[in-house]
Scaffold this motif. Structure first.
Motif, PDB file in Angstrom:
ATOM      1  N   PRO A  12       1.099  -1.935  -7.584  1.00 44.15           N
ATOM      2  CA  PRO A  12       0.306  -1.933  -8.254  1.00 44.15           C
ATOM      3  C   PRO A  12       0.710  -1.375 -10.124  1.00 44.15           C
ATOM      4  CG  PRO A  12       0.625   0.093  -7.158  1.00 44.15           C
ATOM      5  CD  PRO A  12       1.677  -1.955  -6.339  1.00 44.15           C
ATOM      6  N   GLU A  13       0.234  -1.216 -10.642  1.00 44.69           N
ATOM      7  CA  GLU A  13       0.618  -0.531 -11.989  1.00 44.69           C
ATOM      8  C   GLU A  13      -0.012   0.672 -12.047  1.00 44.69           C
ATOM      9  OE1 GLU A  13      -1.010  -3.362 -15.886  1.00 44.69           O
ATOM     10  OE2 GLU A  13      -0.863  -4.237 -14.806  1.00 44.69           O
ATOM     11  N   ILE A  14       0.317   1.495 -12.162  1.00 44.16           N
ATOM     12  CA  ILE A  14       0.781   2.399 -11.897  1.00 44.16           C
ATOM     13  C   ILE A  14       0.931   3.805 -13.335  1.00 44.16           C
ATOM     14  CG2 ILE A  14       2.326   4.999 -11.418  1.00 44.16           C
ATOM     15  CD1 ILE A  14       2.840   3.434  -9.358  1.00 44.16           C
ATOM     16  N   ASN A  15      -0.807   4.495 -13.262  1.00 43.21           N
ATOM     17  CA  ASN A  15      -0.644   5.541 -14.509  1.00 43.21           C
ATOM     18  C   ASN A  15      -0.761   6.057 -14.435  1.00 43.21           C
ATOM     19  OD1 ASN A  15      -3.370   6.420 -13.530  1.00 43.21           O
ATOM     20  ND2 ASN A  15      -4.608   3.985 -14.252  1.00 43.21           N
ATOM     21  N   TYR A  21      -1.313   9.622  -6.260  1.00 40.63           N
ATOM     22  CA  TYR A  21      -1.850   8.526  -5.315  1.00 40.63           C
ATOM     23  C   TYR A  21      -0.490   7.770  -4.763  1.00 40.63           C
ATOM     24  CZ  TYR A  21      -3.790   5.199  -2.254  1.00 40.63           C
ATOM     25  OH  TYR A  21      -4.419   4.261  -1.273  1.00 40.63           O
ATOM     26  N   TRP A  22       0.426   7.344  -5.965  1.00 43.32           N
ATOM     27  CA  TRP A  22       1.277   6.530  -4.957  1.00 43.32           C
ATOM     28  C   TRP A  22       2.605   6.709  -5.009  1.00 43.32           C
ATOM     29  CZ3 TRP A  22      -0.023   1.521  -4.188  1.00 43.32           C
ATOM     30  CH2 TRP A  22      -1.077   1.109  -3.719  1.00 43.32           C
ATOM     31  N   ASP A  23       3.225   8.224  -5.325  1.00 46.26           N
ATOM     32  CA  ASP A  23       3.412   9.145  -4.978  1.00 46.26           C
ATOM     33  C   ASP A  23       3.616   9.921  -3.801  1.00 46.26           C
ATOM     34  OD1 ASP A  23       5.221   8.775  -7.893  1.00 46.26           O
ATOM     35  OD2 ASP A  23       4.694  11.053  -8.610  1.00 46.26           O
ATOM     36  N   GLY A  24       2.784   9.634  -3.282  1.00 47.24           N
ATOM     37  CA  GLY A  24       2.233   9.852  -2.172  1.00 47.24           C
ATOM     38  C   GLY A  24       2.538   8.600  -1.175  1.00 47.24           C
ATOM     39  N   ALA A  25       2.159   8.118  -1.419  1.00 45.77           N
ATOM     40  CA  ALA A  25       3.009   6.480  -0.629  1.00 45.77           C
ATOM     41  C   ALA A  25       4.050   6.366   0.263  1.00 45.77           C
ATOM     42  CB  ALA A  25       1.813   5.313  -1.458  1.00 45.77           C
ATOM     43  N   GLN A  26       4.616   6.607  -1.186  1.00 45.05           N
ATOM     44  CA  GLN A  26       6.406   6.054  -1.061  1.00 45.05           C
ATOM     45  C   GLN A  26       6.611   7.438  -0.097  1.00 45.05           C
ATOM     46  OE1 GLN A  26       6.893   3.009  -2.587  1.00 45.05           O
ATOM     47  NE2 GLN A  26       4.372   3.705  -2.954  1.00 45.05           N
ATOM     48  N   ARG A  27       6.078   8.336   0.061  1.00 40.28           N
ATOM     49  CA  ARG A  27       6.377  10.135   1.065  1.00 40.28           C
ATOM     50  C   ARG A  27       5.628   8.991   2.433  1.00 40.28           C
ATOM     51  NH1 ARG A  27       4.373  12.653  -3.439  1.00 40.28           N
ATOM     52  NH2 ARG A  27       2.580  13.870  -2.322  1.00 40.28           N
ATOM     53  N   ASP A  56      -9.680  17.330 -13.898  1.00 37.51           N
ATOM     54  CA  ASP A  56      -8.515  17.533 -12.983  1.00 37.51           C
ATOM     55  C   ASP A  56      -8.697  17.945 -11.524  1.00 37.51           C
ATOM     56  OD1 ASP A  56      -7.527  17.865 -15.769  1.00 37.51           O
ATOM     57  OD2 ASP A  56      -7.495  19.845 -16.132  1.00 37.51           O
ATOM     58  N   PRO A  57      -9.126  16.905 -10.961  1.00 34.58           N
ATOM     59  CA  PRO A  57      -9.506  17.069  -9.491  1.00 34.58           C
ATOM     60  C   PRO A  57      -8.574  17.455  -8.841  1.00 34.58           C
ATOM     61  CG  PRO A  57     -10.289  15.511 -10.124  1.00 34.58           C
ATOM     62  CD  PRO A  57      -9.244  16.196 -11.448  1.00 34.58           C
ATOM     63  N   VAL A  58      -9.043  18.150  -7.217  1.00 37.83           N
ATOM     64  CA  VAL A  58      -7.458  18.471  -6.968  1.00 37.83           C
ATOM     65  C   VAL A  58      -6.236  17.174  -5.802  1.00 37.83           C
ATOM     66  CG1 VAL A  58      -6.147  20.005  -5.506  1.00 37.83           C
ATOM     67  CG2 VAL A  58      -7.930  20.987  -7.086  1.00 37.83           C
ATOM     68  N   TRP A  59      -5.498  16.919  -5.875  1.00 35.59           N
ATOM     69  CA  TRP A  59      -5.209  16.049  -5.027  1.00 35.59           C
ATOM     70  C   TRP A  59      -4.869  16.630  -3.744  1.00 35.59           C
ATOM     71  CZ3 TRP A  59      -4.864  10.819  -5.485  1.00 35.59           C
ATOM     72  CH2 TRP A  59      -5.495  10.561  -6.476  1.00 35.59           C
ATOM     73  N   SER A 127       7.466  -5.828  -2.693  1.00 43.08           N
ATOM     74  CA  SER A 127       9.389  -5.317  -3.751  1.00 43.08           C
ATOM     75  C   SER A 127       9.557  -4.601  -3.517  1.00 43.08           C
ATOM     76  CB  SER A 127       8.842  -6.623  -3.892  1.00 43.08           C
ATOM     77  OG  SER A 127       8.034  -6.301  -4.905  1.00 43.08           O
ATOM     78  N   GLY A 128      10.966  -4.233  -3.569  1.00 45.79           N
ATOM     79  CA  GLY A 128      11.814  -3.316  -3.804  1.00 45.79           C
ATOM     80  C   GLY A 128      11.248  -2.114  -3.468  1.00 45.79           C
ATOM     81  N   GLY A 129      10.751  -1.851  -2.391  1.00 45.15           N
ATOM     82  CA  GLY A 129      10.236  -0.919  -0.815  1.00 45.15           C
ATOM     83  C   GLY A 129       9.157  -0.314  -1.187  1.00 45.15           C
ATOM     84  N   PHE A 130       8.481  -0.748  -2.607  1.00 44.29           N
ATOM     85  CA  PHE A 130       7.349  -0.008  -2.634  1.00 44.29           C
ATOM     86  C   PHE A 130       6.373   0.027  -1.480  1.00 44.29           C
ATOM     87  CE2 PHE A 130       2.916   0.732  -4.656  1.00 44.29           C
ATOM     88  CZ  PHE A 130       3.040   1.695  -5.624  1.00 44.29           C
ATOM     89  N   LYS A 131       5.728   1.012  -1.479  1.00 43.08           N
ATOM     90  CA  LYS A 131       4.571   0.948   0.344  1.00 43.08           C
ATOM     91  C   LYS A 131       3.503   1.363  -0.515  1.00 43.08           C
ATOM     92  CE  LYS A 131       8.283   3.795   2.212  1.00 43.08           C
ATOM     93  NZ  LYS A 131       8.654   5.022   2.860  1.00 43.08           N
TER      94      LYS A 131
END
Length: 138
Positions: A12-15, A21-27, A56-59, A127-131
């Protein structure tokens, strides 16, 4: 035969809105947002609530559990990088928290998937280890 090194599956293109969301997926965590005003959970990532437009919703970390709401079996790859995966299941997953998300159902015979089937999150490494969050039978 496609060569994944030449034609990898997309990432994905991350914004700024989708980064948590994507930081969580990597964890190895499935993240959802919750409205500050109504307390209702939702997906996809955005800077305001779709319920009351509060900012500012809560994650928060989701349970990663859900149910197949709808699905189709894909026999014709959309891109060469997906050829080795065919046939595969593209599904709408109803998360136990409430929101729905589109994902693949992995690690099972595609013909065994059914509406109402219980699933749990798993992560496909690209690719690149992206989850990428995906689902498998629970």
């Amino acid at each position: 035969m496609s060569n994944p090194a030449v034609n990898p599956k997309p990432t994905p293109e991350i914004n700024a809105h989708s980064k948590p969301y994507w930081d969580g997926a990597q964890r190895g965590e499935l993240m959802i947002q919750r409205c500050r005003g109504t307390g209702k959970p939702f997906m996809y990532a955005r800077c305001w609530s779709p319920f009351d437009f509060s900012p500012d919703p809560v994650w928060e970390k989701a349970s990663g559990l859900g149910t197949v709401f709808s699905y189709t079996i894909v026999y014709q790859p959309p891109y060469a990088a997906f050829k080795a995966d065919c046939p595969f299941v593209m599904a709408i997953i109803q998360l136990d928290e409430g929101p729905q998300m589109m994902s693949n159902v992995l690690h099972c015979d595609p013909e065994s998937v059914r509406i109402g089937m219980k699933v749990k999150v798993c992560f496909e490494t690209r690719s690149g280890g992206f989850k990428i969050p995906q689902f498998e039978p629970a």
